[in-house]
Design a protein around this motif. Structure first.
Motif, mmCIF file in Angstrom:
data_model
loop_
_atom_site.group_PDB
_atom_site.id
_atom_site.type_symbol
_atom_site.label_atom_id
_atom_site.label_comp_id
_atom_site.label_asym_id
_atom_site.label_seq_id
_atom_site.Cartn_x
_atom_site.Cartn_y
_atom_site.Cartn_z
ATOM 1 N N PRO A 144 0.812 -1.229 0.000
ATOM 2 C CA PRO A 144 0.000 0.000 0.000
ATOM 3 C C PRO A 144 0.841 1.273 0.000
ATOM 4 N N GLN A 145 2.054 1.190 0.537
ATOM 5 C CA GLN A 145 2.928 2.367 0.606
ATOM 6 C C GLN A 145 3.279 2.888 -0.792
ATOM 7 N N LEU A 146 3.407 1.979 -1.757
ATOM 8 C CA LEU A 146 3.822 2.347 -3.109
ATOM 9 C C LEU A 146 2.647 2.639 -4.044
ATOM 10 N N ALA A 147 1.446 2.446 -3.568
ATOM 11 C CA ALA A 147 0.267 2.608 -4.427
ATOM 12 C C ALA A 147 0.099 4.062 -4.874
ATOM 13 N N GLY A 148 -0.231 4.239 -6.155
ATOM 14 C CA GLY A 148 -0.604 5.554 -6.644
ATOM 15 C C GLY A 148 0.525 6.403 -7.180
#
Length: 219
Positions: A144-148
């Motif tokens: 989730p940290q790298l999402a987007g």
């Protein structure tokens, strides 16, 4: 006098610095440390009393520790690619992710490598299990940290990505990034496609048969 980098092409930490040098097309002399280059090893020992590589030599100054080397390059040999943002808050985020990749990915993968190098089957199994446990935990955090965004911290390639490239490259060899982490898998693929890291990977291909766990037939 040109910059000199002492290290080894198959070393993840050496690759981290090579990526930074290649990103800004900085001229330097690479001197491989190993039994085939005893003269380089002798020189390296003069510049590295702690016996760690890589070490950057810039005239009379020796610079150790990869993150410090990359910051030093930006201060004294700046190029168009700013690897540490000028904004202090953004720079803090980059430094945080840099430490995460070094300490929680690179170092976690090393347990399995050290176990294999021991030649002891029990230590090998223990090292693999310890690496798998730590890497699975960090993979779950990174997803989730790298999402987007494209890179580790936003959409600009930074110091954090210099650390991420070799750490995720080798970590995936030790404990495969599973299908449950599509964002992380895509990020690793983007790193492998980045010209600076692709060059570092190609330069190290000769040494793949020496990977103590057996290099996979990919990447």
């Amino acid at each position: 006098m040109s910059l000199i980098l002492y290290g080894h092409h198959f070393s993840s930490y050496t690759q981290k610095v090579l990526v930074a040098l290649y990103e800004n097309a900085l001229p330097f002399d690479f001197r491989c440390v190993g039994p085939d280059q005893p003269e380089h090893t002798q020189q390296w020992r003069q510049h590295a009393p702690l016996r760690k590589f890589p070490v950057l030599v810039d005239g009379a100054r020796s610079v150790a520790e990869t993150s410090i080397i990359i910051e030093y390059l930006q201060l004294h040999h700046a190029g168009p690619q700013r690897l540490i943002p000028d904004d202090p808050r953004a720079a803090l985020d980059v430094r945080f992710m840099d430490r995460c990749f070094d300490l929680h990915v690179m170092d976690a993968a090393q347990h399995a490598v050290d176990g294999a190098l021991s030649g002891d089957d029990r230590k090998r199994a223990e090292g693999l299990a310890r690496s798998a446990d730590k890497l699975e935990r960090v993979y779950g955090w990174l997803e989730p940290q790298l999402a987007g965004h494209n890179w580790a911290v936003g959409n600009e390639f930074t110091l954090a990505d210099c650390a991420a490239a070799p750490s995720l490259f080798y970590a995936d060899w030790v404990h495969r990034i599973g299908d449950g982490y599509p964002t992380l898998r895509a990020y690793r693929a983007r790193l492998l496609a980045r010209a600076s890291f692709a060059r570092a990977v190609d330069e190290a291909r000769y040494f793949r048969p020496y990977f103590p766990l057996g290099a996979p037939d990919r990447d």
